[in-house]
Design a protein around this motif. Structure first.
Motif, PDB file in Angstrom:
ATOM      1  N   GLY A 136       0.814  -1.204   0.000  1.00  0.00           N
ATOM      2  CA  GLY A 136       0.000   0.000   0.000  1.00  0.00           C
ATOM      3  C   GLY A 136       0.850   1.256   0.000  1.00  0.00           C
ATOM      4  N   ASP A 137       1.937   1.246   0.785  1.00  0.00           N
ATOM      5  CA  ASP A 137       2.827   2.401   0.818  1.00  0.00           C
ATOM      6  C   ASP A 137       3.470   2.630  -0.549  1.00  0.00           C
ATOM      7  N   VAL A 138       3.909   1.551  -1.185  1.00  0.00           N
ATOM      8  CA  VAL A 138       4.545   1.679  -2.499  1.00  0.00           C
ATOM      9  C   VAL A 138       3.553   2.209  -3.520  1.00  0.00           C
ATOM     10  N   ARG A 139       2.316   1.737  -3.461  1.00  0.00           N
ATOM     11  CA  ARG A 139       1.293   2.196  -4.414  1.00  0.00           C
ATOM     12  C   ARG A 139       1.039   3.702  -4.242  1.00  0.00           C
ATOM     13  N   VAL A 140       0.915   4.175  -2.980  1.00  0.00           N
ATOM     14  CA  VAL A 140       0.707   5.599  -2.729  1.00  0.00           C
ATOM     15  C   VAL A 140       1.923   6.404  -3.181  1.00  0.00           C
ATOM     16  N   LEU A 141       3.113   5.871  -2.919  1.00  0.00           N
ATOM     17  CA  LEU A 141       4.327   6.571  -3.319  1.00  0.00           C
ATOM     18  C   LEU A 141       4.419   6.689  -4.836  1.00  0.00           C
ATOM     19  N   LEU A 142       4.036   5.647  -5.551  1.00  0.00           N
ATOM     20  CA  LEU A 142       4.051   5.692  -7.007  1.00  0.00           C
ATOM     21  C   LEU A 142       3.080   6.753  -7.535  1.00  0.00           C
ATOM     22  N   ARG A 143       1.908   6.853  -6.928  1.00  0.00           N
ATOM     23  CA  ARG A 143       0.954   7.876  -7.368  1.00  0.00           C
ATOM     24  C   ARG A 143       1.511   9.277  -7.123  1.00  0.00           C
ATOM     25  N   GLY A 144       2.200   9.454  -5.985  1.00  0.00           N
ATOM     26  CA  GLY A 144       2.822  10.740  -5.712  1.00  0.00           C
ATOM     27  C   GLY A 144       3.924  11.070  -6.699  1.00  0.00           C
ATOM     28  N   LEU A 145       4.685  10.067  -7.094  1.00  0.00           N
ATOM     29  CA  LEU A 145       5.743  10.285  -8.079  1.00  0.00           C
ATOM     30  C   LEU A 145       5.164  10.642  -9.444  1.00  0.00           C
TER      31      LEU A 145
ATOM     32  N   LEU B  11      11.222   2.182  -8.364  1.00  0.00           N
ATOM     33  CA  LEU B  11      10.110   3.078  -8.080  1.00  0.00           C
ATOM     34  C   LEU B  11      10.033   4.215  -9.090  1.00  0.00           C
ATOM     35  N   LEU B  12      11.165   4.809  -9.386  1.00  0.00           N
ATOM     36  CA  LEU B  12      11.161   5.994 -10.240  1.00  0.00           C
ATOM     37  C   LEU B  12      11.552   5.691 -11.677  1.00  0.00           C
ATOM     38  N   GLY B  13      12.471   4.756 -11.876  1.00  0.00           N
ATOM     39  CA  GLY B  13      13.006   4.513 -13.216  1.00  0.00           C
ATOM     40  C   GLY B  13      11.943   4.241 -14.281  1.00  0.00           C
ATOM     41  N   PRO B  14      11.074   3.255 -14.075  1.00  0.00           N
ATOM     42  CA  PRO B  14      10.054   2.975 -15.090  1.00  0.00           C
ATOM     43  C   PRO B  14       9.091   4.158 -15.300  1.00  0.00           C
ATOM     44  N   LEU B  15       8.741   4.866 -14.212  1.00  0.00           N
ATOM     45  CA  LEU B  15       7.836   6.008 -14.357  1.00  0.00           C
ATOM     46  C   LEU B  15       8.501   7.130 -15.141  1.00  0.00           C
ATOM     47  N   TYR B  16       9.775   7.391 -14.834  1.00  0.00           N
ATOM     48  CA  TYR B  16      10.485   8.459 -15.550  1.00  0.00           C
ATOM     49  C   TYR B  16      10.572   8.134 -17.036  1.00  0.00           C
ATOM     50  N   TRP B  17      10.887   6.886 -17.349  1.00  0.00           N
ATOM     51  CA  TRP B  17      10.974   6.474 -18.758  1.00  0.00           C
ATOM     52  C   TRP B  17       9.630   6.645 -19.450  1.00  0.00           C
ATOM     53  N   ARG B  18       8.571   6.146 -18.813  1.00  0.00           N
ATOM     54  CA  ARG B  18       7.254   6.175 -19.432  1.00  0.00           C
ATOM     55  C   ARG B  18       6.766   7.617 -19.632  1.00  0.00           C
ATOM     56  N   MET B  19       6.931   8.467 -18.597  1.00  0.00           N
ATOM     57  CA  MET B  19       6.315   9.788 -18.642  1.00  0.00           C
ATOM     58  C   MET B  19       7.201  10.849 -19.308  1.00  0.00           C
ATOM     59  N   THR B  20       8.522  10.713 -19.180  1.00  0.00           N
ATOM     60  CA  THR B  20       9.416  11.749 -19.698  1.00  0.00           C
ATOM     61  C   THR B  20       9.958  11.413 -21.076  1.00  0.00           C
ATOM     62  N   VAL B  21      10.206  10.139 -21.330  1.00  0.00           N
ATOM     63  CA  VAL B  21      10.777   9.731 -22.619  1.00  0.00           C
ATOM     64  C   VAL B  21       9.667   9.329 -23.598  1.00  0.00           C
ATOM     65  N   VAL B  22       8.754   8.475 -23.130  1.00  0.00           N
ATOM     66  CA  VAL B  22       7.675   7.993 -23.992  1.00  0.00           C
ATOM     67  C   VAL B  22       6.502   8.973 -24.017  1.00  0.00           C
ATOM     68  N   HIS B  23       6.389   9.804 -22.992  1.00  0.00           N
ATOM     69  CA  HIS B  23       5.298  10.788 -22.871  1.00  0.00           C
ATOM     70  C   HIS B  23       3.927  10.105 -22.811  1.00  0.00           C
ATOM     71  N   ALA B  24       3.836   9.137 -21.906  1.00  0.00           N
ATOM     72  CA  ALA B  24       2.565   8.442 -21.679  1.00  0.00           C
ATOM     73  C   ALA B  24       2.397   8.221 -20.183  1.00  0.00           C
ATOM     74  N   ASP B  25       1.206   8.510 -19.667  1.00  0.00           N
ATOM     75  CA  ASP B  25       0.928   8.289 -18.255  1.00  0.00           C
ATOM     76  C   ASP B  25       0.614   6.819 -18.000  1.00  0.00           C
ATOM     77  N   PRO B  26       1.134   6.263 -16.903  1.00  0.00           N
ATOM     78  CA  PRO B  26       0.779   4.887 -16.559  1.00  0.00           C
ATOM     79  C   PRO B  26      -0.670   4.805 -16.093  1.00  0.00           C
ATOM     80  N   THR B  27      -1.315   3.702 -16.375  1.00  0.00           N
ATOM     81  CA  THR B  27      -2.690   3.489 -15.922  1.00  0.00           C
ATOM     82  C   THR B  27      -2.680   3.006 -14.476  1.00  0.00           C
ATOM     83  N   PRO B  28      -3.815   3.093 -13.783  1.00  0.00           N
ATOM     84  CA  PRO B  28      -3.871   2.558 -12.415  1.00  0.00           C
ATOM     85  C   PRO B  28      -3.479   1.090 -12.343  1.00  0.00           C
TER      86      PRO B  28
END
Length: 205
Positions: A91-100, A168-185
């Motif tokens: 649960g903590d990781v999920r909340v942290l990912l949403r914050g990131l 925690l951050l690597g896949p999100l940074y790649w998806r949102m900054t390089v690919v320019h796509a938001d991850p789904t829930p």
């Protein structure tokens, strides 16, 4: 005849005081200029004009453009994500990912950080700052999450593999900054499960 005491010095006022509201206005102007013009084209004149201050107000606080940008980025990075405490590691990781995800939508992450990373390849001081502030801020929060999990008995150790924390951050940074796509829930839930499994796997070694 007694010598009269010297007059007491008055506290500095006016231009001698670095007003915090002006400092914050200048920092906000720096972020806006970085997002619009990039580091290479950023000028003290443009920052002062956007902040509604004179150039002298900027130079009293920061003697050079690199000092101004580095301090602004450091101040922004200091606004760390709150440490979640949902009662479970997943649960903590999920909340942290949403914050990131919310943090990565900010212009500093979406536009400014890639530009500063390019500048860091030519500027060792910038490279050190990005490493010491942006990375340290992320690592501090994730280590706190791991420490809570250890205190709850979910993990046998407070020591976490840095590579697991980077998940925690690597896949999100790649998806949102390089690919320019938001991850789904659903994707965030899957990523949270992967991170937790990796942390458990490292703890069992």
């Amino acid at each position: 005849m007694d010598t009269p005491p010297p007059p007491s010095r008055r506290p500095p006022a006016g231009a001698a005081v670095l007003r915090e509201d002006k400092t914050e206005a200048i920092r906000a102007a720096v972020l806006a200029e970085l997002a619009e013009a990039g580091y290479g084209r950023l000028s003290i004149e443009a920052v002062a004009r956007r902040a509604g201050v004179g150039k002298a107000a900027v130079y009293r606080r920061w003697p050079t453009k690199p000092d101004l940008v580095i301090d602004t980025v450091s101040a922004f990075a200091a606004l760390r994500l709150p440490v979640p405490d949902t009662g479970s590691l997943r649960g903590d990781v999920r909340v942290l990912l949403r914050g990131l995800v919310r943090a990565l939508r900010h212009p500093l992450a979406a536009v400014i950080v890639p530009d500063l990373l390019a500048e860091a390849a030519r500027n060792p001081a910038m490279a050190r700052t990005l490493q010491d502030t942006l990375l340290a801020a992320q690592r501090e929060v994730t280590r706190a999450v791991v420490g809570q999990a250890h205190a709850r008995g979910e993990l046998p150790s407070e020591d976490a593999d840095p590579l697991a924390l980077d998940l925690l951050l690597g896949p999100l940074y790649w998806r949102m900054t390089v690919v320019h796509a938001d991850p789904t829930p659903t994707e965030l839930d899957r990523l949270a499960a992967i991170v937790v499994t990796t942390l458990h796997g490292h703890a069992l070694k």
